[in-house]
Write a protein that holds these residues in place. Structure first.
Motif, mmCIF file in Angstrom:
data_model
loop_
_atom_site.group_PDB
_atom_site.id
_atom_site.type_symbol
_atom_site.label_atom_id
_atom_site.label_comp_id
_atom_site.label_asym_id
_atom_site.label_seq_id
_atom_site.Cartn_x
_atom_site.Cartn_y
_atom_site.Cartn_z
ATOM 1 N N MET A 1 -84.852 42.022 -6.798
ATOM 2 C CA MET A 1 -85.285 42.182 -5.420
ATOM 3 C C MET A 1 -84.128 41.799 -4.502
ATOM 4 S SD MET A 1 -88.602 40.437 -3.560
ATOM 5 C CE MET A 1 -89.768 41.658 -4.087
ATOM 6 N N LYS A 2 -83.976 42.546 -3.438
ATOM 7 C CA LYS A 2 -82.904 42.312 -2.469
ATOM 8 C C LYS A 2 -83.414 41.507 -1.270
ATOM 9 C CE LYS A 2 -79.926 44.792 -4.725
ATOM 10 N NZ LYS A 2 -78.867 44.165 -5.454
ATOM 11 N N VAL A 3 -82.503 40.798 -0.630
ATOM 12 C CA VAL A 3 -82.834 39.975 0.536
ATOM 13 C C VAL A 3 -83.525 40.818 1.602
ATOM 14 C CG1 VAL A 3 -81.821 38.681 2.446
ATOM 15 C CG2 VAL A 3 -81.047 38.241 0.107
ATOM 16 N N ARG A 4 -83.045 42.035 1.839
ATOM 17 C CA ARG A 4 -83.601 42.879 2.906
ATOM 18 C C ARG A 4 -85.097 43.154 2.737
ATOM 19 N NH1 ARG A 4 -80.983 46.791 -0.013
ATOM 20 N NH2 ARG A 4 -79.115 46.809 1.252
ATOM 21 N N GLU A 5 -85.592 43.041 1.500
ATOM 22 C CA GLU A 5 -86.993 43.333 1.215
ATOM 23 C C GLU A 5 -87.939 42.228 1.686
ATOM 24 O OE1 GLU A 5 -87.656 44.986 -2.808
ATOM 25 O OE2 GLU A 5 -85.457 44.988 -2.948
ATOM 26 N N VAL A 6 -87.436 41.019 1.906
ATOM 27 C CA VAL A 6 -88.311 39.910 2.289
ATOM 28 C C VAL A 6 -87.916 39.220 3.589
ATOM 29 C CG1 VAL A 6 -88.968 39.464 -0.114
ATOM 30 C CG2 VAL A 6 -87.095 38.188 0.905
ATOM 31 N N MET A 7 -86.724 39.491 4.105
ATOM 32 C CA MET A 7 -86.231 38.786 5.302
ATOM 33 C C MET A 7 -86.998 39.193 6.550
ATOM 34 S SD MET A 7 -82.746 40.856 6.196
ATOM 35 C CE MET A 7 -82.828 42.375 7.141
ATOM 36 N N HIS A 8 -86.946 38.320 7.566
ATOM 37 C CA HIS A 8 -87.396 38.692 8.905
ATOM 38 C C HIS A 8 -86.330 39.615 9.479
ATOM 39 C CE1 HIS A 8 -90.240 35.328 8.821
ATOM 40 N NE2 HIS A 8 -90.830 35.956 9.802
ATOM 41 N N LYS A 9 -86.741 40.767 9.958
ATOM 42 C CA LYS A 9 -85.761 41.732 10.447
ATOM 43 C C LYS A 9 -85.365 41.495 11.899
ATOM 44 C CE LYS A 9 -86.754 45.357 7.133
ATOM 45 N NZ LYS A 9 -87.384 44.529 6.163
ATOM 46 N N GLN A 10 -85.940 40.487 12.513
ATOM 47 C CA GLN A 10 -85.599 40.148 13.891
ATOM 48 C C GLN A 10 -84.805 38.856 13.894
ATOM 49 O OE1 GLN A 10 -88.947 39.779 16.474
ATOM 50 N NE2 GLN A 10 -87.717 39.162 18.226
ATOM 51 N N ALA A 11 -83.696 38.844 14.610
ATOM 52 C CA ALA A 11 -82.883 37.630 14.722
ATOM 53 C C ALA A 11 -82.052 37.709 15.989
ATOM 54 C CB ALA A 11 -81.973 37.477 13.506
ATOM 55 N N ASP A 12 -81.820 36.562 16.572
ATOM 56 C CA ASP A 12 -80.967 36.451 17.750
ATOM 57 C C ASP A 12 -79.884 35.439 17.466
ATOM 58 O OD1 ASP A 12 -82.202 38.208 19.674
ATOM 59 O OD2 ASP A 12 -83.832 36.767 19.833
ATOM 60 N N VAL A 13 -78.885 35.448 18.290
ATOM 61 C CA VAL A 13 -77.777 34.505 18.200
ATOM 62 C C VAL A 13 -77.542 33.969 19.606
ATOM 63 C CG1 VAL A 13 -76.004 36.285 18.489
ATOM 64 C CG2 VAL A 13 -75.449 34.194 17.281
ATOM 65 N N ILE A 14 -77.052 32.733 19.707
ATOM 66 C CA ILE A 14 -76.789 32.142 21.019
ATOM 67 C C ILE A 14 -75.343 31.674 21.077
ATOM 68 C CG2 ILE A 14 -77.580 29.822 20.388
ATOM 69 C CD1 ILE A 14 -78.848 29.801 23.325
ATOM 70 N N ASN A 15 -74.747 31.775 22.237
ATOM 71 C CA ASN A 15 -73.378 31.319 22.431
ATOM 72 C C ASN A 15 -73.350 29.804 22.568
ATOM 73 O OD1 ASN A 15 -71.013 30.563 24.460
ATOM 74 N ND2 ASN A 15 -70.430 32.433 23.381
ATOM 75 N N LEU A 16 -72.304 29.190 22.051
ATOM 76 C CA LEU A 16 -72.193 27.728 22.065
ATOM 77 C C LEU A 16 -72.148 27.138 23.466
ATOM 78 C CD1 LEU A 16 -68.640 26.445 21.155
ATOM 79 C CD2 LEU A 16 -69.077 28.767 21.900
ATOM 80 N N ASN A 17 -71.828 27.929 24.479
ATOM 81 C CA ASN A 17 -71.748 27.425 25.848
ATOM 82 C C ASN A 17 -73.067 27.514 26.615
ATOM 83 O OD1 ASN A 17 -68.977 26.643 25.827
ATOM 84 N ND2 ASN A 17 -68.463 28.817 25.844
ATOM 85 N N HIS A 18 -74.081 28.090 26.001
ATOM 86 C CA HIS A 18 -75.390 28.141 26.655
ATOM 87 C C HIS A 18 -76.022 26.757 26.608
ATOM 88 C CE1 HIS A 18 -76.330 32.589 27.143
ATOM 89 N NE2 HIS A 18 -75.075 32.527 26.727
ATOM 90 N N THR A 19 -77.029 26.562 27.442
ATOM 91 C CA THR A 19 -77.699 25.258 27.472
ATOM 92 C C THR A 19 -78.755 25.161 26.377
ATOM 93 O OG1 THR A 19 -79.459 25.949 28.993
ATOM 94 C CG2 THR A 19 -77.397 25.105 29.987
ATOM 95 N N VAL A 20 -79.121 23.944 26.063
ATOM 96 C CA VAL A 20 -80.169 23.695 25.085
ATOM 97 C C VAL A 20 -81.491 24.281 25.583
ATOM 98 C CG1 VAL A 20 -81.511 21.865 23.976
ATOM 99 C CG2 VAL A 20 -79.016 21.699 24.101
ATOM 100 N N ARG A 21 -81.716 24.216 26.873
ATOM 101 C CA ARG A 21 -82.938 24.817 27.418
ATOM 102 C C ARG A 21 -82.983 26.317 27.126
ATOM 103 N NH1 ARG A 21 -86.617 23.668 31.986
ATOM 104 N NH2 ARG A 21 -87.610 25.642 32.479
#
Length: 137
Positions: A1-21
């Motif tokens: 079985m491949k990772v793509r078959e079970v992973m969440h297909k939605q993901a975001d990334v945040i820049n290190l300079n953004h705030t914790v909020r």
């Protein structure tokens, strides 16, 4: 079985300079427990809901003024969408990782793999039990 078959297909990334909020708001909108952190289009770490609770809230820091870079976990482990799930699960277990970003061959973020994904969608209950027992300690 491949990772793509079970992973969440939605993901975001945040820049290190953004705030914790901003990170917390992104997590709430996407119902995420963590976000990969990027700098110049390269993943450099992760920020988790636990990082926010322990490194910001518990210390009385202002999430409106605290940068993601001030409380994130440095370094990142990731896998490819076409990696073998058993192999990635073993890696997660040995490194005590609960969530792992998934990238494609162009090295673009395409999803997230969690212990829950492996336990709920994976076919190997022994693997998910093994990972959980190692990560939980």
């Amino acid at each position: 079985m491949k990772v793509r078959e079970v992973m969440h297909k939605q993901a975001d990334v945040i820049n290190l300079n953004h705030t914790v909020r901003e990170a917390a708001q992104m997590m709430a909108r996407g119902d995420y427990g963590c976000l990969p952190v990027e700098d110049n289009d390269k993943m450099i770490g992760m920020i988790t809901d636990r990082d926010i609770a322990v490194r910001v809230v518990a210390k009385g820091l202002d999430p409106n003024n605290t940068k993601v870079s001030d409380c994130m976990s440095q370094g990142i482990n990731f896998c490819f969408e076409d990696d073998d799930l058993d192999s990635v699960g073993t890696q997660m277990s040995s490194k005590k990782i609960r969530r792992m970003p998934v990238i494609n061959q162009q090295k673009r973020l395409v999803g997230m793999l969690s212990l829950g994904d492996i336990a709920n969608k994976g076919r190997d209950q022994k693997l998910s039990h093994n990972i959980l027992s190692h990560v939980s300690h």
